[in-house]
Design a protein around this motif. Structure first.
Motif, PDB file in Angstrom:
ATOM      1  N   SER A  79    -146.349 -46.362 -14.518  1.00 43.50           N
ATOM      2  CA  SER A  79    -145.811 -45.552 -16.221  1.00 43.50           C
ATOM      3  C   SER A  79    -145.134 -43.895 -15.090  1.00 43.50           C
ATOM      4  O   SER A  79    -144.746 -44.630 -13.806  1.00 43.50           O
ATOM      5  CB  SER A  79    -147.488 -44.613 -15.587  1.00 43.50           C
ATOM      6  OG  SER A  79    -147.867 -43.933 -15.012  1.00 43.50           O
ATOM      7  N   GLY A  80    -144.686 -43.240 -16.199  1.00 39.47           N
ATOM      8  CA  GLY A  80    -143.216 -42.341 -15.914  1.00 39.47           C
ATOM      9  C   GLY A  80    -141.806 -43.204 -15.145  1.00 39.47           C
ATOM     10  O   GLY A  80    -141.832 -44.222 -16.159  1.00 39.47           O
ATOM     11  N   CYS A  81    -141.753 -42.803 -14.165  1.00 41.17           N
ATOM     12  CA  CYS A  81    -140.367 -43.109 -13.597  1.00 41.17           C
ATOM     13  C   CYS A  81    -140.566 -44.376 -12.967  1.00 41.17           C
ATOM     14  O   CYS A  81    -141.646 -44.792 -11.895  1.00 41.17           O
ATOM     15  CB  CYS A  81    -139.681 -42.536 -12.651  1.00 41.17           C
ATOM     16  SG  CYS A  81    -139.305 -42.727 -11.451  1.00 41.17           S
ATOM     17  N   PRO A  82    -140.537 -45.867 -13.344  1.00 39.38           N
ATOM     18  CA  PRO A  82    -140.707 -47.134 -13.404  1.00 39.38           C
ATOM     19  C   PRO A  82    -140.628 -47.124 -11.562  1.00 39.38           C
ATOM     20  O   PRO A  82    -141.236 -48.126 -10.874  1.00 39.38           O
ATOM     21  CB  PRO A  82    -139.895 -47.735 -13.523  1.00 39.38           C
ATOM     22  CG  PRO A  82    -138.453 -46.688 -14.121  1.00 39.38           C
ATOM     23  CD  PRO A  82    -138.845 -45.728 -14.389  1.00 39.38           C
ATOM     24  N   PHE A  83    -139.791 -45.947 -10.366  1.00 42.33           N
ATOM     25  CA  PHE A  83    -139.361 -46.238  -9.626  1.00 42.33           C
ATOM     26  C   PHE A  83    -140.140 -45.360  -8.263  1.00 42.33           C
ATOM     27  O   PHE A  83    -141.142 -45.428  -6.796  1.00 42.33           O
ATOM     28  CB  PHE A  83    -137.935 -46.155  -9.033  1.00 42.33           C
ATOM     29  CG  PHE A  83    -137.309 -46.190  -7.813  1.00 42.33           C
ATOM     30  CD1 PHE A  83    -137.269 -47.735  -7.201  1.00 42.33           C
ATOM     31  CD2 PHE A  83    -137.310 -45.269  -6.388  1.00 42.33           C
ATOM     32  CE1 PHE A  83    -137.396 -47.876  -6.050  1.00 42.33           C
ATOM     33  CE2 PHE A  83    -136.446 -45.281  -5.465  1.00 42.33           C
ATOM     34  CZ  PHE A  83    -136.167 -46.492  -5.293  1.00 42.33           C
ATOM     35  N   HIS A  84    -141.418 -44.895  -9.427  1.00 47.69           N
ATOM     36  CA  HIS A  84    -142.544 -44.135  -8.365  1.00 47.69           C
ATOM     37  C   HIS A  84    -142.646 -44.710  -7.624  1.00 47.69           C
ATOM     38  O   HIS A  84    -142.616 -44.233  -6.323  1.00 47.69           O
ATOM     39  CB  HIS A  84    -143.157 -42.718  -9.494  1.00 47.69           C
ATOM     40  CG  HIS A  84    -144.503 -43.337 -10.024  1.00 47.69           C
ATOM     41  ND1 HIS A  84    -144.272 -43.882 -10.973  1.00 47.69           N
ATOM     42  CD2 HIS A  84    -145.739 -43.315  -8.904  1.00 47.69           C
ATOM     43  CE1 HIS A  84    -145.718 -44.469 -11.166  1.00 47.69           C
ATOM     44  NE2 HIS A  84    -146.361 -44.723 -10.059  1.00 47.69           N
TER      45      HIS A  84
ATOM     46  N   CYS B  78    -144.020 -37.463 -11.214  1.00 47.14           N
ATOM     47  CA  CYS B  78    -143.265 -38.607 -11.208  1.00 47.14           C
ATOM     48  C   CYS B  78    -144.448 -39.455 -12.201  1.00 47.14           C
ATOM     49  O   CYS B  78    -143.391 -40.873 -13.122  1.00 47.14           O
ATOM     50  CB  CYS B  78    -142.392 -39.097 -10.584  1.00 47.14           C
ATOM     51  SG  CYS B  78    -141.440 -38.063  -9.910  1.00 47.14           S
ATOM     52  N   PRO B  79    -145.405 -40.059 -12.105  1.00 49.80           N
ATOM     53  CA  PRO B  79    -146.040 -41.246 -12.288  1.00 49.80           C
ATOM     54  C   PRO B  79    -146.351 -40.742 -14.607  1.00 49.80           C
ATOM     55  O   PRO B  79    -146.748 -41.862 -14.868  1.00 49.80           O
ATOM     56  CB  PRO B  79    -147.273 -41.264 -11.730  1.00 49.80           C
ATOM     57  CG  PRO B  79    -146.946 -40.144 -10.352  1.00 49.80           C
ATOM     58  CD  PRO B  79    -146.028 -39.638 -10.760  1.00 49.80           C
ATOM     59  N   SER B  80    -146.234 -39.567 -14.359  1.00 49.97           N
ATOM     60  CA  SER B  80    -146.643 -39.265 -16.075  1.00 49.97           C
ATOM     61  C   SER B  80    -145.337 -38.880 -16.709  1.00 49.97           C
ATOM     62  O   SER B  80    -145.674 -39.328 -18.016  1.00 49.97           O
ATOM     63  CB  SER B  80    -147.814 -37.653 -15.693  1.00 49.97           C
ATOM     64  OG  SER B  80    -147.204 -37.371 -15.217  1.00 49.97           O
ATOM     65  N   GLU B  81    -144.588 -39.096 -16.293  1.00 51.55           N
ATOM     66  CA  GLU B  81    -143.534 -38.090 -17.164  1.00 51.55           C
ATOM     67  C   GLU B  81    -142.401 -39.200 -16.857  1.00 51.55           C
ATOM     68  O   GLU B  81    -141.415 -39.445 -15.914  1.00 51.55           O
ATOM     69  CB  GLU B  81    -142.846 -37.234 -17.166  1.00 51.55           C
ATOM     70  CG  GLU B  81    -142.061 -36.507 -18.600  1.00 51.55           C
ATOM     71  CD  GLU B  81    -141.532 -35.105 -17.693  1.00 51.55           C
ATOM     72  OE1 GLU B  81    -142.721 -34.145 -17.582  1.00 51.55           O
ATOM     73  OE2 GLU B  81    -140.437 -34.863 -18.133  1.00 51.55           O
ATOM     74  N   GLU B  82    -141.430 -39.736 -18.719  1.00 56.72           N
ATOM     75  CA  GLU B  82    -140.572 -41.343 -17.882  1.00 56.72           C
ATOM     76  C   GLU B  82    -138.876 -40.197 -18.343  1.00 56.72           C
ATOM     77  O   GLU B  82    -138.579 -39.766 -19.272  1.00 56.72           O
ATOM     78  CB  GLU B  82    -140.405 -41.689 -18.721  1.00 56.72           C
ATOM     79  CG  GLU B  82    -139.082 -43.004 -19.040  1.00 56.72           C
ATOM     80  CD  GLU B  82    -139.244 -43.828 -19.791  1.00 56.72           C
ATOM     81  OE1 GLU B  82    -140.230 -44.346 -21.149  1.00 56.72           O
ATOM     82  OE2 GLU B  82    -138.221 -44.478 -19.881  1.00 56.72           O
TER      83      GLU B  82
END
Ligand SMILES: Nc1ncnc2c1ncn2[C@@H]1O[C@H](COP(=O)(O)OP(=O)(O)OP(=O)(O)O)[C@@H](O)[C@H]1O
Ligand SMILES: Nc1ncnc2c1ncn2[C@@H]1O[C@H](COP(=O)(O)OP(=O)(O)O)[C@@H](O)[C@H]1O
Ligand code: SF4
Ligand code: SF4
Ligand SMILES: [Mg+2]
Ligand SMILES: [Mg+2]
Lengths: 338, 330
Positions: free
Chosen positions: A295-300, A310-314
């Motif tokens: 979720s969020g940033c796929p690189f997190h 980072c896991p919640s916002e793209e």
């Protein structure tokens, strides 16, 4: 050289890709192999596309050529050359646009030449797709001319692929691609199977041809060294998305996205002065599953700089360095640090 | 010292039929892979230089035209059934073009389950799946993205890594890796090479790393063989060969490495020959007896019409070039 071409043609864009989406629908679900990919290339310029294996580079190339086959399909976006959106053309219209507007040297092309057909016949096949008007002798002349352009002598036309070296085969695939004078040439890892000497010769030939045609080039590949020698701008893909774009210098000297930073950091020691032999630095962790993107940033999950958010916002691509004064163009990154 | 595999003065000539053109893919090549001192040896050369031919000789896929291929001192062609089975497990390969290895009608799972079953590595299907998934993760693949797919549904680099996993499954003594990282990005390349190095260091597996890329050869191997049109140009410990190349071809290769630096462009004025002769011309002809590099060499001399022997320029180093004719022949 490219600067001249650029000045002649002004700022009109050779290829403008906007919000391209490609999905494969497999039994385990939909995967978005390319998602919201946008970039443009100016005439006479060269853009590089790099990124982890499976990140969607070839998918992007195939989509621009309208070569995505079921279970895949183009789900959104446009790709405009000369005011025409390739993605909305009919099959028939696309057939004529291929080679004359946009041409592809596919990944592994040199190994996919037909082993039982003479080189000249494989070139003619491509031409005939467009107009079957020519006489046999006209075709012969065209073939000789094309072979000459890619630095092969005419006898090569009568040879079979297995009689050619890898470099020669790759030249044949380039001859096929440029046969109709395309405005955009996509080359998908054209030299990844060749040694550096041959690679350099091929890239120099490609640059000459591009110059002659005033075409734009999209070079897909993994070799940052080669990119540094050849392209003007660079795009970095991760998990189906473009995560950073900018000029070559910006991306090599001041990469902003943590993935790009680690990619640059993983270059081998012979290619940089600040690293000892054997100091290999891969990016830890595996590329994410496209079935279940983080979720969020796929690189997190792999990002050393990840923040709570980072896991919640793209993150979306945004301008991180606008150096118009220095005539650098803008650098964009999709990262919440910025 | 016991050698696992030894190639003794092997040559391979293709096209020995009546009408076909003869191609000398490999000339008088020798190498010994020592079981007690597992090392990483890089075979470097351009496309068509004979790298894959060496791999196929080592694997016993093709017989040499002259010379011998020995497994634990015994000719590969004369192995008993049991010895052959052991040979097949001991020596694993990762091929260059993984697409050709897969059967397009089977999912990639097939290519992984088959060796597990043949070698009896697992007692149940669940156990097999577990072994396979672990190995896939070791090479940086996500099992969920890999298993259950047909080969054409994977990207080039993914297919390549499935092959690495496949070779790993069988606990071999020697892995011949034929261009295993030619289609992956820099970061993954580093990861896979690190994997190979771990296999070597931790499990004592010898590696023959075949590549056209000197930079990665330099990175992980201890020894290097530079091939040019089926002939050894230079051979020795990797650091001196790469840092102070002696053969004109090695020098050309090193001068052509593209640097990832916008201010360091390709060296100008390098002797670069006409592309029409890159690889497949007359010099590969069986009758040509001179130095293979003569038509591209800036130092070519009259004497170069004769093939150069291997000159021993340092204790661990040989160079096949007349420029070194003052030194002793091997
Ligand atoms: N025909 C297909 N069906 C299902 N999935 C596919 C298909 N083709 C590609 N994919 C998937 O789409 C994703 C992107 O693949 P693509 O070939 O574009 O990668 P790439 O960036 O070119 O990688 P490489 O550098 O390894 O060539 C991968 O996860 C791949 O497994
Ligand atoms: N089965 C074959 N028949 C005829 N020629 C071959 C065959 N296999 C390889 N060759 C030739 O032998 C030479 C060496 O090939 P190869 O070992 O595949 O080189 P590399 O792996 O270094 O690219 C090339 O000229 C190639 O065309
Ligand atoms: S958004 Fe966060 S996790 Fe993603 S790259 Fe930027 S810092 Fe790392
Ligand atoms: S033997 Fe002669 S032609 Fe061959 S590499 Fe040496 S100097 Fe050049
Ligand atoms: Mg690809
Ligand atoms: Mg090969």
């Amino acid at each position: 050289m490219s600067a001249e071409t650029h000045a002649n043609t002004g700022h009109s864009v050779a290829l403008d890709v906007n919000d391209l989406g490609v999905s494969y629908f497999t039994s385990s679900g939909e995967i978005k192999a390319a998602d919201g990919v946008s970039f443009s290339i100016l005439p006479g310029k060269r853009m590089g596309l790099v990124g982890e294996s499976g990140s969607g580079k070839t998918t992007t190339a195939l989509a621009l050529m309208r070569l995505i086959k079921p279970p895949g399909c183009i789900t959104k976006g446009s790709a405009v050359i000369d005011g025409i959106d390739l993605l909305s053309l009919s099959e028939e219209e696309m057939r004529t646009a291929k080679l004359s507007q946009i041409a592809l040297v596919p990944q592994g092309a040199m190994n996919s030449l037909n082993p039982v057909a003479k080189v000249k016949n494989q070139i003619i096949d491509g031409l005939r797709d467009h107009d079957a008007q020519h006489s046999a002798s006209q075709y012969r002349e065209l073939v000789t001319e094309l072979l000459d352009k890619v630095g092969l002598n005419r006898q090569v036309g009568d040879m079979y692929p297995h009689e050619l070296s890898g470099g020669m085969k790759q030249r044949v695939t380039i001859a096929i691609a440029i046969s109709m004078g395309p405005k955009v040439i996509i080359a998908d890892e054209p030299t990844s199977a060749l040694d550096v000497v041959v690679q350099r010769q091929i890239m120099e030939t490609l640059a000459e041809l591009q110059d002659e045609l005033g075409a734009a080039i999209l070079l897909i590949g993994h070799d940052i060294g080669l990119m540094a020698q050849f392209v003007d701008t660079l795009g970095v893909m991760y998990a189906g998305k473009l995560v950073e774009t900018g000029t070559l210098r910006q991306l090599l000297r001041e990469p902003k996205h943590p993935y790009t930073q680690m990619l640059i950091d993983s270059l081998p020691s012979l290619e940089r002065k600040d690293r000892k032999r054997g100091d290999l630095r891969g990016i830890p962790g595996t590329a994410p599953s496209l079935y279940a993107l983080p979720s969020g940033c796929p690189f997190h999950p792999r990002c050393p700089q990840a923040m709570e958010i980072c896991p919640s916002e793209e993150p979306l691509l945004k301008v991180v360095n606008d150096d118009h004064a220095a005539n650098q163009g803008e650098q964009q990154a999709a990262c919440l640090l910025y | 010292m016991s050698s696992l595999i030894e190639l003794k003065n092997t040559s391979k000539i293709f096209g020995t039929g009546w009408f076909s053109r003869k191609t000398v893919a490999l000339r008088d090549f020798s190498i010994s892979i020592d079981e007690d001192e597992p090392a990483i040896t890089a075979l470097v050369g351009e496309s068509g230089s004979g790298k894959t031919t060496i791999a196929r000789l080592i694997l016993g896929i093709i017989p040499p035209t002259t010379g011998e291929v020995l497994y634990r001192g015994k000719a590969v062609a004369r192995l008993s059934r049991a010895e052959r089975r052991q040979f097949r497990r001991d020596v694993q390969v990762i091929f260059q073009d993984p697409f050709e290895v897969y059967n397009p009608f089977y999912k990639v799972d097939h290519a992984l389950h088959l060796p597990v079953r043949k070698a009896g590595l697992a007692s149940s299907r669940d156990e097999a799946v577990e072994i396979i998934e672990t190995t896939l993760r070791q090479v940086g693949l996500n099992p969920r993205d890999t298993l259950g797919r047909y080969p054409h549904q994977l990207s080039g680099g993914q297919r390549q890594r499935v092959m690495v996993a496949r070779a790993l499954l069988l606990n071999p003594k020697l892995i011949v890796a034929d261009e295993p990282v030619s289609m992956v990005d820099a970061s993954l390349r580093a990861t896979i090479l690190e994997n190979l190095r771990q296999l070597n260091a931790e499990f004592g597996i010898s590696i023959i790393y075949i590549t056209h890329d000197l930079t990665t050869a330099y990175e992980i191997s201890e020894k290097i063989v530079v091939l040019y049109r089926g002939v050894v140009a230079e051979q020795g410990d990797v650091v001196p060969v790469v840092e102070e190349p002696e053969h004109p071809y090695t020098q050309l290769l090193i001068g052509s490495i593209p640097m990832p630096d916008p201010d360091q462009k390709w060296q100008q004025g390098l002797e670069v020959v006409s592309p029409t002769t890159d690889g497949a011309d007359d010099t590969m002809n069986a009758e040509y007896a001179g130095c293979q590099f003569a038509d591209r060499c800036p130092h070519a001399m009259e004497i170069c019409k004769e093939a150069a022997p291997l000159y021993q320029t340092a204790p661990n180093r040989v160079v096949s070039c007349h420029l070194y004719r003052e030194t002793a022949v091997v």
